[in-house]
Design an enzyme around this catalytic site. Structure first.
Site, PDB file in Angstrom:
ATOM      1  N   LYS A 506       0.853  -1.199   0.000  1.00  0.00           N
ATOM      2  CA  LYS A 506       0.000   0.000   0.000  1.00  0.00           C
ATOM      3  C   LYS A 506       0.882   1.241   0.000  1.00  0.00           C
ATOM      4  O   LYS A 506       1.060   1.920   1.012  1.00  0.00           O
ATOM      5  CB  LYS A 506      -0.927  -0.021   1.213  1.00  0.00           C
ATOM      6  N   GLU A 568      -3.454 -16.498   3.751  1.00  0.00           N
ATOM      7  CA  GLU A 568      -4.181 -15.687   4.738  1.00  0.00           C
ATOM      8  C   GLU A 568      -5.310 -16.501   5.349  1.00  0.00           C
ATOM      9  O   GLU A 568      -6.059 -17.184   4.634  1.00  0.00           O
ATOM     10  CB  GLU A 568      -4.754 -14.443   4.060  1.00  0.00           C
TER      11      GLU A 568
END
Length: 650
Positions: A506, A568
């Protein structure tokens, strides 16, 4: 005792007044902090006087911070009384999150607990507000007219908007060590009130107890002095000559803002050894310089408090050491000026042995491994930024106003404390415009910098330096902001030495290499640089592939043997399935600290564990305590505020 009288030549001349008893009632030290509820003159002058006389000082590290001072740009800061929280007002951050609700006692927790929670939010880049709208609404104007008036004087309307607040230095529990009759260790010297350490407040004063203490001790001190042998003080020698310090012989007045900034950054609500050593070194230098009396006192008291805080390797009451979070056996900290100066000298000697310049600020531990970015990566970014800024005709203002032969000596200076990153791109901006610009670096990437300190210096043609100034500052401020935010997280998890703070993808488009370098400068590490670094299977991949097993099998068949695979999971059931299949790393997303602890137990080192989701300076310690290997966060690159830096022309 010494007093100042008005001399015949219109200046203050010190004289000695013989006295058998001196009582210090000089108040506290809140004015040493950039955020305080105290009068700005409260810099501990009484403590400095007693310290110079050889008095024993006690528990100086215990400074109470009021959690809800009104952050409206007023100095000193007015208070938003705790009674507001008693009426149901809640604390929220700029995201609207009520961050106290999971803490025992919530908004009504002890002052030190609330102050630490607020400080952690601010360190994470959030603003904090006290929201009275649901609990009081318009009734705040009648129930709390004083708070309402303070808010409205600052342009705030608590009926319609939450009140911005932050923690602020409020009361000093430590002070001159006195006995039950107020006597200090110096013959003929008593102390009363906030300047004294009577032992009644402990590590975390209860509100208003100080008034009762002062009233009681004032009477006891008076009785003790009255009980002394009466009569003359005897024949006293004439007043000794005292050198008069005229303004012409002193350096320009040291900006007290610098002292207050150092205290706010390193001796504030949350403390750790590296920051305290930095503060001690800073004050140690200043104690050897000739300064006005108020600044000498402030410097000396700052040094005394910092050394006391450095010496107490535990967390107790208002003294919170993030590197020593546990309690030790109860004991007082007693210190004299000589002892404090010895501690400062030892720290200075340690620094002199490792730094070419003994006053250089420490570099973060990761700096040893912080290699500079290759120019091949940096230059296209800096060139693009310069071309964007130059537009079609260059700097028409500078070319019109500044003579072609003018030269400039300047320094890029910190306007606030932080961690430096981006020195190389900033310097490249100047040299790409004009190779004739020369430079010197004061604070390399990874260095901590204080307000007013120079990061780098430039010299050369004035037009060239001014033309490159904005691009250099844009890159340096942005990267230093990321490094500073990262360092705050690294500091928060330091007691859990195994865990590393890592950034994500990000990042600002086009600036990834610079921003990830800034994370490393702040003491963090990097996650993937790009999608081709490693396999990271997330929820959407699993859903489309038809399950965890299918996603893993397809990934293993598609990538080479050197490529790691991470997956994840959101629940413990998903974790069990992944553990049965085997992976290199597991991303534990948005789990509570309790669930994280159980997840780490189940993994049992069969894979690298990474925690993510809602990571802030406030939440990071609990996440780290769960035992994960990595904590990943995106806000340090996508939402970190810039570090305020500016070019000062000599």
């Amino acid at each position: 005792m010494f007093c100042a009288t008005w001399g015949s030549e219109g200046r203050a001349e010190p004289i000695l007044i013989p006295s058998r008893a001196v009582v210090l009632t000089t108040g506290g030290i809140g004015g040493l902090y950039a955020h305080t509820t105290n009068p700005l003159s409260a810099v501990g002058s009484g403590l400095a006087l007693a310290a110079r006389a050889g008095a024993v000082l006690r528990d100086l590290e215990f400074v109470q911070f009021h959690p809800t001072a009104i952050a409206a740009g007023v100095d000193p800061m007015p208070l938003a009384t705790e009674a507001l929280r008693g009426e149901g007002a809640v604390l929220v951050n700029s995201l609207g999150e009520r961050f106290m609700q999971d803490i025992p006692g919530a908004e009504l927790a002890p002052r030190d607990v609330v102050a630490r929670a607020i400080c952690a939010q601010i360190c994470a880049g959030e603003r904090v507000f006290l929201d009275t709208r649901s609990s009081l609404g318009e009734h705040i104007t009648s129930k709390f007219p004083g708070v309402t008036a303070l808010c409205r004087a600052a342009g705030l309307d608590p009926v319609c908007n939450p009140i911005p607040v932050r923690s602020a230095a409020h009361y000093h529990m430590g002070g001159i060590k006195v006995g039950h009759q107020g006597r200090s260790s110096v013959e003929g010297l008593w102390a009363c009130g906030e300047v004294a350490s009577t032992g009644l407040h402990g590590a975390n004063r209860l509100a208003s107890n100080s008034l009762l203490e002062a009233l009681a001790y004032a009477a006891w001190i008076a009785d003790d002095i009255k009980g002394l042998a009466s009569g003359s003080t005897g024949r006293q020698p004439p007043s000794p000559p005292v050198r008069h310090r005229s303004g012409s012989g002193e350096q320009p007045s040291l900006d007290l803002h610098q002292i207050r900034s150092v205290m706010d950054r390193h001796v504030d609500v949350l403390r750790e050894a590296a920051g305290l050593r930095q503060a001690i070194r800073h004050f140690s230098v200043l104690t050897h310089e000739t300064r006005p009396r108020c600044e000498r006192d402030a410097t000396l008291v700052g040094l005394l408090i910092a050394t006391a805080a450095y010496s107490r390797n535990e967390s107790r009451g208002a003294h919170q050491r993030v590197d020593h979070p546990h309690l030790m056996p109860e004991q007082h900290t007693e210190i004299t000026l000589d002892q404090a100066l010895c501690i400062a000298a030892e720290i200075d000697n340690e620094t002199a042995g490792t730094c070419q310049e003994s006053r250089m600020k420490p570099i973060l531990a990761t700096q040893d491994a912080l290699a500079p970015l290759p120019r091949l990566l940096v230059e296209p970014i800096v060139r693009a930024a310069l071309l964007e800024d130059l537009g079609r005709a260059g700097d028409i203002t500078t070319n019109a106003v500044i003579p072609a032969d003018a030269r400039l000596h300047g320094a890029i200076v910190a306007r606030e404390p932080g961690v430096v990153a981006g020195v190389d791109p900033a310097l490249l901006a100047f040299t790409l415009i004009d190779p004739a610009v020369t430079s010197a670096v004061d604070r390399p990437d990874g260095s901590r910098v204080e307000r007013g300190e120079a990061v780098l210096r430039v010299e050369g043609p004035a037009r060239s330096i001014l033309l490159a100034e904005r691009v250099a500052l844009n890159l340096l401020c942005r990267m230093s902001g990321i490094a500073t935010a990262t360092a705050a997280l690294v500091d928060a998890v330091r007691p859990h030495g195994h865990v590393r703070i890592i950034c994500t993808r990000k990042t600002t488009p086009g600036l990834r290499s610079l921003e990830k370098h800034a994370v490393r400068a702040g003491g963090g590490a990097n996650h993937r640089f790009g999608l081709d670094d490693a396999v990271l299977i997330k929820d959407n991949h699993i859903a489309i592939a038809g399950g965890v097993r299918s996603a893993l099998e397809r990934a293993r068949a598609a990538v080479g043997h050197l490529v790691k695979i991470e997956i994840e999971v959101d629940t413990l059931d998903q974790l069990d399935e992944v553990l049965n299949l085997g992976v290199d790393a597991i991303l534990l997303d948005n789990m509570s600290p309790e669930t994280l602890s159980e997840a780490v137990r189940r993994v049992n080192r069969r894979a690298i564990t990474e925690a993510s989701g809602r990571v802030t300076v406030a939440t990071a310690p609990a996440i780290a305590a769960a035992g994960v290997d990595l904590i990943s966060t995106g806000w340090i690159t996508h939402s970190a505020p810039i570090l305020d830096l500016g070019l000062d022309v000599a």
